[in-house]
Design a protein around this motif. Structure first.
Motif, PDB file in Angstrom:
ATOM      1  N   LEU A  51       0.833  -1.208   0.000  1.00 12.56           N
ATOM      2  CA  LEU A  51       0.000   0.000   0.000  1.00 12.56           C
ATOM      3  C   LEU A  51       0.866   1.255   0.000  1.00 12.56           C
ATOM      4  O   LEU A  51       0.626   2.199  -0.747  1.00 12.56           O
ATOM      5  CB  LEU A  51      -0.941  -0.008   1.203  1.00 12.56           C
ATOM      6  N   GLU A  52       1.893   1.216   0.831  1.00 14.42           N
ATOM      7  CA  GLU A  52       2.822   2.352   0.926  1.00 14.42           C
ATOM      8  C   GLU A  52       3.452   2.629  -0.445  1.00 14.42           C
ATOM      9  O   GLU A  52       3.452   3.766  -0.932  1.00 14.42           O
ATOM     10  CB  GLU A  52       3.921   1.938   1.907  1.00 14.42           C
ATOM     11  N   HIS A  99      -2.395   1.240  -8.959  1.00 13.04           N
ATOM     12  CA  HIS A  99      -3.510   0.679  -8.191  1.00 13.04           C
ATOM     13  C   HIS A  99      -3.182  -0.770  -7.842  1.00 13.04           C
ATOM     14  O   HIS A  99      -2.819  -1.549  -8.724  1.00 13.04           O
ATOM     15  CB  HIS A  99      -4.796   0.717  -9.013  1.00 13.04           C
ATOM     16  N   SER A 116       2.401   1.605  -3.407  1.00 14.57           N
ATOM     17  CA  SER A 116       1.444   1.930  -4.476  1.00 14.57           C
ATOM     18  C   SER A 116       1.139   3.437  -4.460  1.00 14.57           C
ATOM     19  O   SER A 116       1.008   4.062  -5.500  1.00 14.57           O
ATOM     20  CB  SER A 116       0.156   1.114  -4.332  1.00 14.57           C
ATOM     21  N   LYS A 117       1.057   4.007  -3.237  1.00 11.01           N
ATOM     22  CA  LYS A 117       0.819   5.455  -3.125  1.00 11.01           C
ATOM     23  C   LYS A 117       2.027   6.214  -3.687  1.00 11.01           C
ATOM     24  O   LYS A 117       1.893   7.164  -4.432  1.00 11.01           O
ATOM     25  CB  LYS A 117       0.632   5.848  -1.662  1.00 11.01           C
ATOM     26  N   LYS A 118       3.211   5.730  -3.318  1.00  9.37           N
ATOM     27  CA  LYS A 118       4.447   6.404  -3.721  1.00  9.37           C
ATOM     28  C   LYS A 118       4.582   6.444  -5.251  1.00  9.37           C
ATOM     29  O   LYS A 118       5.030   7.430  -5.806  1.00  9.37           O
ATOM     30  CB  LYS A 118       5.622   5.641  -3.093  1.00  9.37           C
ATOM     31  N   GLY A 134       2.041   5.723  -7.607  1.00  7.31           N
ATOM     32  CA  GLY A 134       0.826   6.028  -8.361  1.00  7.31           C
ATOM     33  C   GLY A 134       0.254   4.861  -9.139  1.00  7.31           C
ATOM     34  O   GLY A 134      -0.193   5.029 -10.271  1.00  7.31           O
TER      35      GLY A 134
END
Ligand SMILES: C[S@@+](CC[C@H](N)C(=O)[O-])C[C@H]1O[C@@H](n2cnc3c(N)ncnc32)[C@H](O)[C@@H]1O
Length: 248
Positions: free
Chosen positions: A114-115, A123, A117-119, A121
């Motif tokens: 999750l960390e 999904h 994927s945010k970094k 961009g």
């Protein structure tokens, strides 16, 4: 307080209590061995990723460039399945907005996924499972399947059969793996000697497999493989490496 009482108390505090604490600790560890193993290996692997990516950055950029070509050829987001995804070591090389299904038996990677994927961009959906039996996934649904440093651990024949099943016709399998050194070389002897212990300590990872050759034999319509020397920090037995793309 009598001197014998003081001696008894000191004995209990210095000897009996620490021994009890160790016994209880070992008992808890034994009961939760799988969980502890999962948490520790997820943490350690995540710590190792930056140096592994630094050592293979040029090759990964070259390998995953074709994902961008694939993305340009379709209207929707690129559907990628990453097997043995770990904490998302490859996300930085994917086209933004890729829809990635991350398959891994270790659910403790989820937080790192999750960390990352945010970094980067992308999904991400986590799926707990094994490459050899992807029962939760339908056939012919992914544009791309990726695996890096996973074929050394899994049953290669079964896993590659599953990879072909879930890929769309014309879909691509991207891989980057360490493989056995040339037969008869000094490194090959060391690998053979070390392999049984290595496999036991490192969750089934084998350093004597020729995964590139297995991909070639797996029935893809077209397979390109590039061998390279690869210089892993500290781990001289984990080489050479190879990377490639196989098309369904
Ligand atoms: C050496 S790590 C590589 C992780 C990541 N791909 C990378 O390049 O950093 C191997 C990964 O394969 C996963 N794995 C182990 N056995 C597996 C199996 N049978 N099917 C799918 N993944 C597996 C492990 O949990 C771990 O995440």
């Amino acid at each position: 307080m009598a001197e014998s009482d003081i001696l008894f108390k000191t004995f209990v505090v210095r000897n009996v209590l620490p021994i009890c604490a160790i016994i209880i600790g070992l008992y808890i560890l034994k009961r939760n061995k799988k969980k502890v193993n999962g948490i520790v290996s997820a943490y350690l692997l995540n710590r190792f990723v930056p140096s592994a990516n630094k050592a293979t950055k040029r090759e990964k950029e070259k390998l995953f460039a074709e994902l961008f070509d694939q993305q340009r050829g379709i209207d929707s987001d690129l559907m990628i399945l990453e097997i043995g995804a770990g904490g998302g070591a490859n996300f930085e090389f994917y086209p933004p907005n890729s829809a990635i299904t991350c398959l891994d038996p270790n659910r403790y990677f989820n937080e790192y996924l999750l960390e990352n994927s945010k970094k980067y961009g992308v999904h991400v959906k986590f799926l707990k499972g094994f490459a050899e039996k992807m029962d939760d996934l339908e056939s012919d649904i992914f544009d791309a399947v990726v695996c890096t440093f996973v074929l050394c651990t899994v049953d290669t024949t079964k896993s590659l059969q599953e990879v072909r099943r879930v890929l769309k016709p014309g879909g691509k399998f991207y891989f980057l793996e360490h493989v056995a050194a040339e037969k008869g070389s000094f490194l090959s002897c060391i690998q053979r000697l070390l392999n049984p212990v290595w496999r036991r300590i490192l969750g089934g990872c084998q350093i004597i497999k020729d995964s590139g050759e297995s991909v070639k034999m797996a029935g893809f319509s077209n397979t390109h493989i590039t061998p390279f020397s690869g210089k892993f920090p500290f781990v001289f037995v984990v080489r050479p490496l190879c990377m490639g793309i196989a098309t369904k």
